[in-house]
Design an enzyme around this catalytic site. Structure first.
Site, PDB file in Angstrom:
ATOM      1  N   ASP A  70       0.875  -1.162   0.000  1.00 35.99           N
ATOM      2  CA  ASP A  70       0.000   0.000   0.000  1.00 35.99           C
ATOM      3  C   ASP A  70       0.926   1.230   0.000  1.00 35.99           C
ATOM      4  O   ASP A  70       2.114   1.110   0.325  1.00 35.99           O
ATOM      5  CB  ASP A  70      -0.873  -0.048   1.257  1.00 35.99           C
ATOM      6  N   LEU A  71       0.410   2.387  -0.369  1.00 39.87           N
ATOM      7  CA  LEU A  71       1.275   3.582  -0.437  1.00 39.87           C
ATOM      8  C   LEU A  71       1.147   4.461   0.809  1.00 39.87           C
ATOM      9  O   LEU A  71       2.075   4.581   1.606  1.00 39.87           O
ATOM     10  CB  LEU A  71       0.913   4.400  -1.689  1.00 39.87           C
ATOM     11  N   ASP A  72      -0.055   5.054   0.962  1.00 37.29           N
ATOM     12  CA  ASP A  72      -0.270   6.016   2.039  1.00 37.29           C
ATOM     13  C   ASP A  72      -0.218   5.310   3.395  1.00 37.29           C
ATOM     14  O   ASP A  72      -1.014   4.408   3.662  1.00 37.29           O
ATOM     15  CB  ASP A  72      -1.651   6.680   1.879  1.00 37.29           C
ATOM     16  N   THR A 125       1.353  10.286   3.774  1.00 38.00           N
ATOM     17  CA  THR A 125       0.571  11.340   3.118  1.00 38.00           C
ATOM     18  C   THR A 125      -0.746  11.604   3.854  1.00 38.00           C
ATOM     19  O   THR A 125      -1.433  12.564   3.521  1.00 38.00           O
ATOM     20  CB  THR A 125       0.263  10.943   1.659  1.00 38.00           C
ATOM     21  N   LYS A 168      -8.796   6.529   6.094  1.00 35.98           N
ATOM     22  CA  LYS A 168      -7.607   5.766   5.687  1.00 35.98           C
ATOM     23  C   LYS A 168      -7.986   4.615   4.759  1.00 35.98           C
ATOM     24  O   LYS A 168      -8.853   3.800   5.099  1.00 35.98           O
ATOM     25  CB  LYS A 168      -6.875   5.225   6.913  1.00 35.98           C
ATOM     26  N   GLY A 169      -7.356   4.566   3.602  1.00 30.63           N
ATOM     27  CA  GLY A 169      -7.611   3.480   2.661  1.00 30.63           C
ATOM     28  C   GLY A 169      -8.894   3.644   1.864  1.00 30.63           C
ATOM     29  O   GLY A 169      -9.204   2.832   0.999  1.00 30.63           O
ATOM     30  N   SER A 216      -2.567   0.566  -4.381  1.00 30.28           N
ATOM     31  CA  SER A 216      -3.054   1.737  -3.638  1.00 30.28           C
ATOM     32  C   SER A 216      -4.412   2.210  -4.140  1.00 30.28           C
ATOM     33  O   SER A 216      -4.722   2.086  -5.319  1.00 30.28           O
ATOM     34  CB  SER A 216      -2.038   2.875  -3.804  1.00 30.28           C
ATOM     35  N   ALA A 217      -5.200   2.796  -3.237  1.00 26.80           N
ATOM     36  CA  ALA A 217      -6.496   3.365  -3.618  1.00 26.80           C
ATOM     37  C   ALA A 217      -6.336   4.753  -4.235  1.00 26.80           C
ATOM     38  O   ALA A 217      -7.274   5.309  -4.796  1.00 26.80           O
ATOM     39  CB  ALA A 217      -7.387   3.470  -2.377  1.00 26.80           C
ATOM     40  N   ASN A 243      -3.447   9.449  -7.168  1.00 23.81           N
ATOM     41  CA  ASN A 243      -2.217  10.246  -7.240  1.00 23.81           C
ATOM     42  C   ASN A 243      -0.963   9.411  -7.002  1.00 23.81           C
ATOM     43  O   ASN A 243       0.140   9.958  -6.921  1.00 23.81           O
ATOM     44  CB  ASN A 243      -2.266  11.363  -6.184  1.00 23.81           C
ATOM     45  N   LYS A 249     -10.984  -1.175  -1.762  1.00 24.09           N
ATOM     46  CA  LYS A 249     -10.726  -1.997  -0.584  1.00 24.09           C
ATOM     47  C   LYS A 249     -11.900  -1.787   0.382  1.00 24.09           C
ATOM     48  O   LYS A 249     -12.364  -0.660   0.483  1.00 24.09           O
ATOM     49  CB  LYS A 249      -9.424  -1.561   0.118  1.00 24.09           C
ATOM     50  N   GLU A 260       0.072  -3.259   4.612  1.00 24.34           N
ATOM     51  CA  GLU A 260      -1.087  -2.364   4.681  1.00 24.34           C
ATOM     52  C   GLU A 260      -1.215  -1.708   6.048  1.00 24.34           C
ATOM     53  O   GLU A 260      -0.934  -2.346   7.053  1.00 24.34           O
ATOM     54  CB  GLU A 260      -2.373  -3.193   4.487  1.00 24.34           C
ATOM     55  N   ASP A 261      -1.668  -0.448   6.071  1.00 22.98           N
ATOM     56  CA  ASP A 261      -1.898   0.210   7.363  1.00 22.98           C
ATOM     57  C   ASP A 261      -3.391   0.394   7.660  1.00 22.98           C
ATOM     58  O   ASP A 261      -3.738   0.870   8.731  1.00 22.98           O
ATOM     59  CB  ASP A 261      -1.210   1.587   7.402  1.00 22.98           C
TER      60      ASP A 261
HETATM   61  C1  BG6 Z   1      -5.651   6.051   0.016  1.00 22.74           C
HETATM   62  C2  BG6 Z   1      -5.639   6.915   1.269  1.00 22.74           C
HETATM   63  O1  BG6 Z   1      -4.385   5.495  -0.168  1.00 22.74           O
HETATM   64  O2  BG6 Z   1      -5.980   6.841  -1.119  1.00 22.74           O
HETATM   65  C3  BG6 Z   1      -6.971   7.621   1.409  1.00 22.74           C
HETATM   66  O3  BG6 Z   1      -5.405   6.086   2.402  1.00 22.74           O
HETATM   67  C4  BG6 Z   1      -7.270   8.411   0.146  1.00 22.74           C
HETATM   68  O4  BG6 Z   1      -6.935   8.461   2.532  1.00 22.74           O
HETATM   69  C5  BG6 Z   1      -7.248   7.477  -1.057  1.00 22.74           C
HETATM   70  O5  BG6 Z   1      -8.548   9.024   0.235  1.00 22.74           O
HETATM   71  C6  BG6 Z   1      -7.523   8.191  -2.378  1.00 22.74           C
HETATM   72  O6  BG6 Z   1      -6.472   9.073  -2.643  1.00 22.74           O
HETATM   73  P1  BG6 Z   1      -6.449  10.134  -3.828  1.00 22.74           P
HETATM   74  O7  BG6 Z   1      -5.002  10.543  -3.877  1.00 22.74           O
HETATM   75  O8  BG6 Z   1      -6.884   9.430  -5.071  1.00 22.74           O
HETATM   76  O9  BG6 Z   1      -7.365  11.237  -3.454  1.00 22.74           O
HETATM   77 MG    MG Z   2      -2.721   3.161   3.556  1.00 20.86          MG
END
Ligand code: BG6
Ligand code: MG
Length: 218
Positions: A10-12, A18, A46-47, A115-116, A119, A146, A170-171
């Protein structure tokens, strides 16, 4: 011989923190709508995808808006968020991540991002990690968020590794559920009380030992 195994991150909250930037942008949006948004509220996001995050936020503020206004707010939030992301550098890679990726490279183990975030590629580029992943699956590639396992199953497919031989870091609770539903080994990064459903839990990436990784891959 080593078994065919791959890692999916996972990224964030795993590779970079972030969540603090998401929080700032969502808080400012909530304030502009006349209500507050606490750090505790932020845990709920989150996620969670961007669109779903706005729904949760508006519920907290008890605010009803037209679809058109919601679209405007999503753009407004993301524009502010990108302002923070564009200033990111490799200094923001969380402790332990580089060491873990180096270990995987040394041992010829492939890894992907799951990642969700839409960005995700930009963030990876900003911190200098974009070219290290064999595959990237982000919020643009999935139709089901997810805890649906789709994001990780696509990752496994792109890596040509069976789901049961994938290890997910994953967090978020939803992310651990997604990994478990994909029949993968799940490694929770955070508190044991929160991520109890994970196969293994570590407080952060820095405390993961080489012995643990060796056991996983051998
Ligand atoms: C997830 C974050 O990785 O991405 C969420 O944990 C975030 O908090 C989601 O809302 C979507 O991110 P983005 O960058 O597409 O707005
Ligand atoms: Mg995460």
């Amino acid at each position: 011989m080593k078994k065919e195994i791959a890692f999916i991150f996972d990224l964030d909250g795993v590779i970079v923190d972030t969540a603090k930037y998401h929080y700032l942008a969502w808080k400012n949006l909530a304030n502009s709508l006349g209500f507050d948004f606490t750090e505790k509220n932020n845990e709920l996001l989150k996620g969670v995808s961007r669109v779903k995050s706005l729904e949760i936020l508006l519920n907290i503020g008890n605010v009803q808006l037209s679809e058109e206004k919601k679209q405007t707010l999503l753009v407004q939030k993301n524009t502010e968020y990108l302002g923070y992301v564009n200033k990111m550098t490799s200094d923001e890679i969380l402790p332990g991540v580089n060491e873990l990726l180096n270990f995987l490279d040394t041992n010829n183990i492939k890894y992907a991002l799951g990642s969700a975030s839409k960005n995700a590629p930009l963030i990876l580029e900003k911190v200098g990690l974009l070219n290290r992943f064999s595959a990237i699956v982000d919020g643009n590639d999935v139709s089901k968020a997810k805890p649906d396992p789709e994001v990780f199953l696509i990752g496994a497919k792109k890596l040509h590794i069976k789901p049961e031989n994938c290890v997910v870091f994953e967090d978020a609770i939803a992310g651990i559920e997604a990994a478990n539903r994909a029949n993968m080994i799940s490694v929770g990064i955070g508190e044991k009380e929160v991520l109890g459903e994970a196969t293994f839990v570590f407080e952060n990436m820095a405390v993961i030992t080489t012995d643990f990784l060796k056991n996983l891959i051998n």
